[in-house]
Design an enzyme around this catalytic site. Structure first.
Site, PDB file in Angstrom:
ATOM      1  N   THR A 105     -29.980  61.237  14.416  1.00 30.13           N
ATOM      2  CA  THR A 105     -28.985  61.346  15.503  1.00 30.13           C
ATOM      3  C   THR A 105     -28.663  62.810  15.825  1.00 30.13           C
ATOM      4  O   THR A 105     -27.506  63.206  15.904  1.00 30.13           O
ATOM      5  CB  THR A 105     -27.693  60.588  15.145  1.00 30.13           C
ATOM      6  OG1 THR A 105     -27.229  61.071  13.890  1.00 30.13           O
ATOM      7  CG2 THR A 105     -27.942  59.110  15.060  1.00 30.13           C
ATOM      8  N   ASP A 122     -16.610  67.616   2.380  1.00 33.21           N
ATOM      9  CA  ASP A 122     -15.529  66.742   2.872  1.00 33.21           C
ATOM     10  C   ASP A 122     -14.541  66.500   1.741  1.00 33.21           C
ATOM     11  O   ASP A 122     -14.917  66.508   0.573  1.00 33.21           O
ATOM     12  CB  ASP A 122     -16.113  65.382   3.285  1.00 33.21           C
ATOM     13  CG  ASP A 122     -16.480  65.324   4.749  1.00 33.21           C
ATOM     14  OD1 ASP A 122     -16.550  66.388   5.394  1.00 33.21           O
ATOM     15  OD2 ASP A 122     -16.706  64.202   5.246  1.00 33.21           O
ATOM     16  N   VAL A 123     -13.302  66.198   2.113  1.00 29.38           N
ATOM     17  CA  VAL A 123     -12.280  65.983   1.081  1.00 29.38           C
ATOM     18  C   VAL A 123     -12.114  64.508   0.722  1.00 29.38           C
ATOM     19  O   VAL A 123     -11.610  64.179  -0.361  1.00 29.38           O
ATOM     20  CB  VAL A 123     -10.930  66.589   1.527  1.00 29.38           C
ATOM     21  CG1 VAL A 123     -10.246  65.727   2.602  1.00 29.38           C
ATOM     22  CG2 VAL A 123      -9.992  66.799   0.359  1.00 29.38           C
ATOM     23  N   GLU A 181     -21.716  68.544  12.485  1.00 27.28           N
ATOM     24  CA  GLU A 181     -22.971  68.099  11.862  1.00 27.28           C
ATOM     25  C   GLU A 181     -24.180  68.400  12.758  1.00 27.28           C
ATOM     26  O   GLU A 181     -25.243  68.778  12.266  1.00 27.28           O
ATOM     27  CB  GLU A 181     -22.877  66.601  11.575  1.00 27.28           C
ATOM     28  CG  GLU A 181     -23.987  66.055  10.726  1.00 27.28           C
ATOM     29  CD  GLU A 181     -23.653  64.653  10.229  1.00 27.28           C
ATOM     30  OE1 GLU A 181     -23.225  64.523   9.072  1.00 27.28           O
ATOM     31  OE2 GLU A 181     -23.800  63.684  11.001  1.00 27.28           O
TER      32      GLU A 181
HETATM   33  C1  4GW Z   1      -9.975  60.299  13.079  1.00 29.41           C
HETATM   34  O1  4GW Z   1      -8.822  60.005  13.376  1.00 29.41           O
HETATM   35  C2  4GW Z   1     -10.221  61.413  12.174  1.00 29.41           C
HETATM   36  S1  4GW Z   1      -9.013  62.324  11.481  1.00 29.41           S
HETATM   37  C3  4GW Z   1     -11.436  61.850  11.764  1.00 29.41           C
HETATM   38  C4  4GW Z   1     -11.374  62.937  10.899  1.00 29.41           C
HETATM   39  C5  4GW Z   1     -10.096  63.327  10.651  1.00 29.41           C
HETATM   40  C6  4GW Z   1      -9.674  64.418   9.771  1.00 29.41           C
HETATM   41  C7  4GW Z   1     -10.637  65.111   9.068  1.00 29.41           C
HETATM   42  C8  4GW Z   1      -8.292  64.751   9.582  1.00 29.41           C
HETATM   43  O2  4GW Z   1      -7.359  64.181  10.173  1.00 29.41           O
HETATM   44  N1  4GW Z   1      -7.974  65.724   8.665  1.00 29.41           N
HETATM   45  C9  4GW Z   1      -8.963  66.388   7.982  1.00 29.41           C
HETATM   46  O3  4GW Z   1      -8.627  67.237   7.150  1.00 29.41           O
HETATM   47  N2  4GW Z   1     -10.268  66.101   8.222  1.00 29.41           N
HETATM   48  C10 4GW Z   1     -11.308  66.897   7.495  1.00 29.41           C
HETATM   49  O4  4GW Z   1     -12.565  66.758   8.108  1.00 29.41           O
HETATM   50  C11 4GW Z   1     -11.451  66.371   6.068  1.00 29.41           C
HETATM   51  O5  4GW Z   1     -11.809  67.419   5.219  1.00 29.41           O
HETATM   52  C12 4GW Z   1     -12.595  65.390   6.212  1.00 29.41           C
HETATM   53  O6  4GW Z   1     -13.220  65.112   4.996  1.00 29.41           O
HETATM   54  C13 4GW Z   1     -13.474  66.128   7.219  1.00 29.41           C
HETATM   55  C14 4GW Z   1     -14.456  65.241   7.991  1.00 29.41           C
HETATM   56  O7  4GW Z   1     -13.797  64.073   8.483  1.00 29.41           O
HETATM   57  P1  4GW Z   1     -14.133  62.639   7.874  1.00 29.41           P
HETATM   58  O8  4GW Z   1     -14.243  62.774   6.391  1.00 29.41           O
HETATM   59  O9  4GW Z   1     -13.148  61.643   8.341  1.00 29.41           O
HETATM   60  O10 4GW Z   1     -15.563  62.368   8.483  1.00 29.41           O
HETATM   61  P2  4GW Z   1     -16.582  61.261   7.953  1.00 29.41           P
HETATM   62  O11 4GW Z   1     -16.088  59.941   8.478  1.00 29.41           O
HETATM   63  O12 4GW Z   1     -17.891  61.677   8.530  1.00 29.41           O
HETATM   64  O13 4GW Z   1     -16.614  61.278   6.453  1.00 29.41           O
HETATM   65 MN    MN Z   2     -15.743  62.284   4.978  1.00 33.27          MN
END
Ligand code: 4GW
Ligand code: MN
Length: 357
Positions: A227, A193-194, A285
């Site tokens: 989950t 993730d970024v 995931e």
């Molecule tokens: C809700 O509006 C969004 S936008 C959820 C993820 C989004 C998103 C994710 C995005 O708009 N642009 C993006 O490049 N990503 C990529 O997906 C990014 O690399 C991010 O780290 C990865 C996973 O999403 P996340 O980090 O938000 O997920 P969680 O909450 O599990 O860390």
């Molecule tokens: Mn993330």
């Protein structure tokens, strides 16, 4: 006369031998010509270098408080369980090249600066690294000047409307680039993730054929609490009496060939589900967890490698190497997605939701 004949024959043999040796020399020169000469000296130097370190003790395991190996004999990587100097010497001998993939789609471009800057401090220090930044907004990505052997490669890709799709399509894009590009440029891929920052060292100890990471919310969970996707209609389905760990979607990797297999499997499974109008509960995931159930990882990273400070700092966690950057959800995500996330947050799992919010 006899002597003359004998001499002639010898000369001919010598000449042929000379031709043969020259040919071998030319062929090997071209063969290795693409690799820098310096590297050959480095290998010789490192192989002959003496290294002093404590002998491993059969009855003194370095950690007794955590599981260090799975039943299929994959090591689980914790602080204190390895000697980085030995590993660095091994991986330098192989002149390892590491690619790290991140996606910065739409507003997530804001995370790239901190990600790369902290990675330069902590990620694979002393090794060759390519940062592959997949983005729909290449102009928003800064120019980074990195030391020799390390570079940022920007890969322009389409964005998707639904955030679930943004997350899931990472599998397809990694797969496609693995075939076309990564296999020529790097030996291993690390896919993360970024929205993260490095805060302690992450080195070659993580590298293996195919590796996954224990999700920080579930490292001590029971099978039934994981989950996983529980609907039989989905290709990501895992029954309640199966499963080893709950792996995080935001941190996996391996050799380019293994990452190709993994991402190809996950993408195909997602496409099958799409045709059947079903999408697994935790998107990419869930498919990753299905893959790892039947294709066991050869190494597993402890939650040191993927942490969220909102969880606190339990005693077993000696290092926090890669931590979630707190997100300003209003600024970074769209309103509808925000409402969905609030709903999800209410379903209490171990530490809130399985994803890091
Ligand atoms: C809700 O509006 C969004 S936008 C959820 C993820 C989004 C998103 C994710 C995005 O708009 N642009 C993006 O490049 N990503 C990529 O997906 C990014 O690399 C991010 O780290 C990865 C996973 O999403 P996340 O980090 O938000 O997920 P969680 O909450 O599990 O860390
Ligand atoms: Mn993330």
């Amino acid at each position: 006369m006899i002597l003359d004949k004998y001499e002639k024959g010898t000369r001919k043999k010598c000449f042929l031998a000379f031709l043969f040796i020259t040919a071998v020399f030319i062929v090997s020169f071209y063969w290795y010509g693409t690799k820098p000469i310096k590297w050959h000296y480095e290998v010789l130097f490192r192989c002959s270098q003496k290294m002093l370190y404590d002998k491993p003790e059969t009855f003194k395991p370095p950690r007794v408080d955590v599981l260090m190996v799975t039943p299929w004999l994959a090591p689980i990587i914790w602080d204190g369980s390895y000697n980085i100097d030995i590993l660095n010497a091994q991986f330098h001998q192989r002149n390892v090249r590491v690619g790290i993939t991140v996606f910065a789609i739409k507003k997530y471009t804001v995370f790239v600066k901190t990600f790369v800057e902290t990675a330069e401090q902590f990620f694979m220090v002393g090794h060759k690294v390519n940062y592959y930044v997949f983005t729909d907004r290449p102009n928003y990505i800064l120019n980074f000047t990195l030391p020799e052997g390390r570079q940022v490669v920007i890969l322009e890709v389409p964005s998707y409307k639904r955030w679930q799709e943004v997350s899931m399509r990472r599998m397809e894009m990694i797969r496609d680039h693995a075939h076309q590009r990564f296999s020529k440029e790097v030996d291993f891929l690390v896919c993360v993730d970024v929205d993260m920052r490095f805060s302690d060292s992450v080195g070659v100890e993580i590298l293996s054929d195919v590796f996954g990471t224990l999700h920080p919310g579930f490292y001590n969970g029971q099978r039934t609490g994981f989950t996983y996707e529980r609907r039989k209609d989905s290709t990501a389905y895992i029954p309640t009496d199966e499963g080893d760990f709950y792996y995080a979607g935001g941190y996996f990797g391996g050799t380019v060939a293994e990452v190709y297999k993994l991402t190809n499997f996950c993408h195909n499974a997602m496409m099958t589900d799409k045709e059947n109008n079903i999408e697994a509960i935790w998107h990419d995931e869930s498919y990753l967890n299905k893959y790892f159930l039947y294709h066991k990882p050869t190494k597993i990273l402890s939650p040191e490698y993927l942490w969220d400070n909102n969880i606190g700092v339990p005693g077993f966690l000696k290092r926090r190497r890669f931590v979630a950057v707190p997100k300003n959800h209003n600024a970074i995500r769209n309103k509808r997605a925000l409402q969905e996330n609030q709903k999800v947050k209410k379903q209490k799992f171990h530490f809130g939701s399985p994803h890091i919010y």
